[in-house]
Write an enzyme that holds these catalytic residues in place. Structure first.
Site, PDB file in Angstrom:
ATOM      1  N   SER A 103       0.872  -1.172   0.000  1.00  0.00           N
ATOM      2  CA  SER A 103       0.000   0.000   0.000  1.00  0.00           C
ATOM      3  C   SER A 103       0.901   1.211   0.000  1.00  0.00           C
ATOM      4  O   SER A 103       2.008   1.199   0.519  1.00  0.00           O
ATOM      5  CB  SER A 103      -0.897   0.007   1.208  1.00  0.00           C
ATOM      6  OG  SER A 103      -0.142  -0.317   2.325  1.00  0.00           O
ATOM      7  N   CYS A 104       0.403   2.236  -0.607  1.00  0.00           N
ATOM      8  CA  CYS A 104       1.202   3.443  -0.737  1.00  0.00           C
ATOM      9  C   CYS A 104       1.287   4.118   0.619  1.00  0.00           C
ATOM     10  O   CYS A 104       0.445   3.923   1.471  1.00  0.00           O
ATOM     11  CB  CYS A 104       0.568   4.371  -1.744  1.00  0.00           C
ATOM     12  SG  CYS A 104      -0.975   3.734  -2.342  1.00  0.00           S
ATOM     13  N   VAL A 105       2.324   4.924   0.767  1.00  0.00           N
ATOM     14  CA  VAL A 105       2.538   5.609   2.040  1.00  0.00           C
ATOM     15  C   VAL A 105       1.528   6.724   2.257  1.00  0.00           C
ATOM     16  O   VAL A 105       1.051   7.287   1.314  1.00  0.00           O
ATOM     17  CB  VAL A 105       3.934   6.207   2.105  1.00  0.00           C
ATOM     18  CG1 VAL A 105       4.835   5.264   2.865  1.00  0.00           C
ATOM     19  CG2 VAL A 105       4.482   6.488   0.746  1.00  0.00           C
TER      20      VAL A 105
ATOM     21  N   THR B 198       1.764   2.143   7.090  1.00  0.00           N
ATOM     22  CA  THR B 198       2.071   1.531   5.801  1.00  0.00           C
ATOM     23  C   THR B 198       3.386   0.779   5.798  1.00  0.00           C
ATOM     24  O   THR B 198       3.633  -0.005   4.898  1.00  0.00           O
ATOM     25  CB  THR B 198       2.138   2.623   4.724  1.00  0.00           C
ATOM     26  OG1 THR B 198       3.034   3.638   5.181  1.00  0.00           O
ATOM     27  CG2 THR B 198       0.778   3.249   4.492  1.00  0.00           C
TER      28      THR B 198
END
Ligand SMILES: Cc1cc2nc3c(=O)[nH]c(=O)nc-3n(C[C@H](O)[C@H](O)[C@H](O)COP(=O)(O)OP(=O)(O)OC[C@H]3O[C@@H](n4cnc5c(N)ncnc54)[C@H](O)[C@@H]3O)c2cc1C
Lengths: 105, 418
Positions: A103-105, B198
């Site tokens: 998942s993107c930051v 994340t």
């Protein structure tokens, strides 16, 4: 890392169970991986999703997210959950022979 | 005369106006900056408003104050960019012809992406704190909170300042405790991610902290709908979480002007070279801040580091030299964890946040990925630094745009962040 033999091919899998070397992937391997994900048969609709991921991956070097699947791939979220129940992106990525999406930051 | 146009006078655009006016000769270059809003908001302050730590006056100042002399400032909506014609069409009925363009139009919440977002519960039981108006209304709502189910939900990634929802949750836990309402309130953190953050190392540490504070976590939750009648959020795979108060972080999207220009991706972010910050649209268009599609955090600190790189590269571009300055994805974020304490994360494209000290190895004063009071003070000091140094592009001592590995406890095989 682990090794399994699926559809007669000896596959190296990473810690998430995703293929390390996509050159080992083919449609039969996909069908076996799908079974492991609880999908008995890959239909034309499933292939539309898998083909889009492959095409997009070649371009962007990343597994497309839900929104990109909707907007660019033209596949509604509802359908994705119907086709790959539980975690559509994660499951489709694994079946398609790609790494687990980050998942993107 | 040549023209440099800057779109957006938020954090990133304002910094670029300051950098570039110092570098470009007034006799050779006109600099124009455009924004639709005359007020500058210190967005990190939104987090503190609902808990009465900051008031409205802490977070709003006139934009004009931060735009240097010699830069033309236009308050006007941007309609669209025409890259072929090197022209920006404005909503005020005129346009700007540019030689070089900087896009800094940021990202904002969109209320159209989740079904039921704008339903009958909106701003009664469902709030956001990602906008000034949202933070203000949530502040009012919390004043008469008596207890019940408080749910914090991120609709989808990426969002700007990806740690802000966690910080909100930690601060709510602390604030409710102080008000004697914590045992009457169930706090649930509902995220589309598999954990709190994340990146794996930070996520493990923050997951633990949530557990310690008695905050329930619902992960891998991809929201399909806000059901206003039954006051619950429903995921695509039909899981449900009921709320009395839902603090929602709606889908974040780039400016509609990017979409109208036909140069954005599916979230209206502009495809950008992750090292040079040149757009993939055209050579004379550059992008920084939240408007890019770069795989790093959308944060003010990132915009600050990018601004240094971009200044060098635009000067090189103008002189027809190679774009040699390279951005490494450096992000630096404080995380408020409540009770006057905080965490600090420092990371880039390659290295995820790890424990250690910052900026001086073994000394700090800041502790990386560890909770401390000084980290909290650092976060509060950031407001002063933002208004007084950052926006005016005054260099910060000891903090370079290139992330340093010194002082970091790097695991032997560091999971590579993408
Ligand atoms: C709750 C919250 C907490 C945060 N906490 C932190 C933190 O602790 N640390 C940190 O580093 N960052 C934090 N951030 C993120 C930080 O505020 C942003 O990353 C930063 O402001 C990005 O700067 P920008 O210039 O790219 O965008 P912005 O500052 O948002 O500026 C964009 C500008 O473009 C203008 N614009 C857009 N479209 C148009 C148009 N069509 N016409 C005219 N003008 C237009 C807008 O009016 C705006 O002024 C936080 C953000 C939020 C919401």
């Amino acid at each position: 890392m682990s090794q399994v033999t699926l559809a007669g091919v000896e596959l190296q899998l990473d810690e998430n169970g995703n293929l390390i070397d996509r050159s080992q992937w083919n449609r039969e391997v996909a069908a076996e991986l799908a079974k492991e994900e609880g999908i008995d048969a890959l239909t034309e609709e499933h292939w539309k999703v898998l083909d889009f991921i492959a095409k997009d991956y070649a371009e962007k070097e990343a597994v497309p997210g839900m929104r990109r699947m909707n907007k660019v791939g033209g596949i509604p979220t509802k359908d994705l959950y119907r086709l790959f129940p539980g975690g559509p992106i994660k499951k489709a990525a694994r079946i398609g022979g790609f790494p687990k999406p980050v998942s993107c930051v | 005369m040549k023209t440099l146009a800057i779109l957006g006078a938020g954090t990133a655009g304002t910094m670029m106006a300051n950098h570039m006016r110092r570098k470009l000769k007034v006799e050779e270059w006109t600099i124009v900056i455009v924004d639709q809003n005359p007020d500058h908001y210190y967005q990190p302050g939104y987090l503190f408003m609902p808990f009465g730590i900051y008031g409205e006056r802490d977070v709003v100042k006139p934009k004009q104050k931060f735009i240097p002399r010699g830069v033309e400032y236009r308050i006007c909506a941007i309609d669209r960019i025409d890259p072929e014609a090197n022209r920006v069409v404005l909503g005020c009925g005129n346009s700007i012809d540019y030689d070089v363009l900087i896009i800094a139009t940021g990202t904002d919440i969109s209320l159209e992406e989740t079904e039921g977002q704008r339903g009958s519960d909106w701003q009664k039981h469902v709030f956001d704190f990602y906008t000034f108006d949202g933070a203000r209304k949530l502040t009012e709502r919390l004043k008469d909170w008596k207890g019940g189910n408080l749910v914090v939900n991120i609709a989808e990634m990426p969002i700007k300042c990806p740690v802000a929802p966690l910080e909100f949750t930690f601060l709510a836990d602390w604030w409710l405790g102080k008000k004697g309402l914590r045992d009457k309130t169930k706090i649930t953190y509902v995220t589309p991610l598999s954990g709190a953050f994340t990146k794996p190392v930070a996520s493990r540490i923050l997951d633990h902290l949530l557990e310690e504070k008695g905050i329930e976590v619902v992960s891998d939750f991809s929201i399909g709908e806000i059901n206003n009648e039954e006051h619950k959020i429903v995921s695509w795979d039909e899981r449900e979480v009921g709320y009395d108060l839902l603090v929602s972080i709606p889908t974040n999207m780039g400016s509609a002007a990017i979409e109208r220009s036909g140069i954005g991706d599916e979230l209206n972010y502009v495809p950008t070279d992750k090292h040079t910050l040149q757009s993939k649209v055209k050579d004379n268009i550059f992008v920084l801040g939240d408007a890019t599609d770069l795989p790093t955090s959308k944060a003010g600190s990132v915009a600050h580091f990018e601004a240094e790189v971009l200044t060098e590269n635009i000067l090189s571009y103008i002189d027809e030299r190679e774009l040699e300055a390279s951005f490494d994805g450096h992000a630096n974020c404080f995380i408020e964890s409540g009770h006057g304490k905080g965490f600090l994360l420092d990371f880039n494209y390659e290295l995820e946040p790890v424990p250690g000290h910052f900026p001086i190895p073994k000394v700090g004063p800041f502790k990386l990925l560890g909770e401390s009071r000084i980290n909290h003070l650092g976060k509060l000091a950031f407001k002063y630094v933002y208004w007084h140094a950052l926006l005016r592009a005054i260099p910060l001592p000891m903090v370079s745009h290139k992330m340093t590995r010194a002082g970091k406890q790097i695991p032997e095989v560091s999971p590579v962040a993408v």
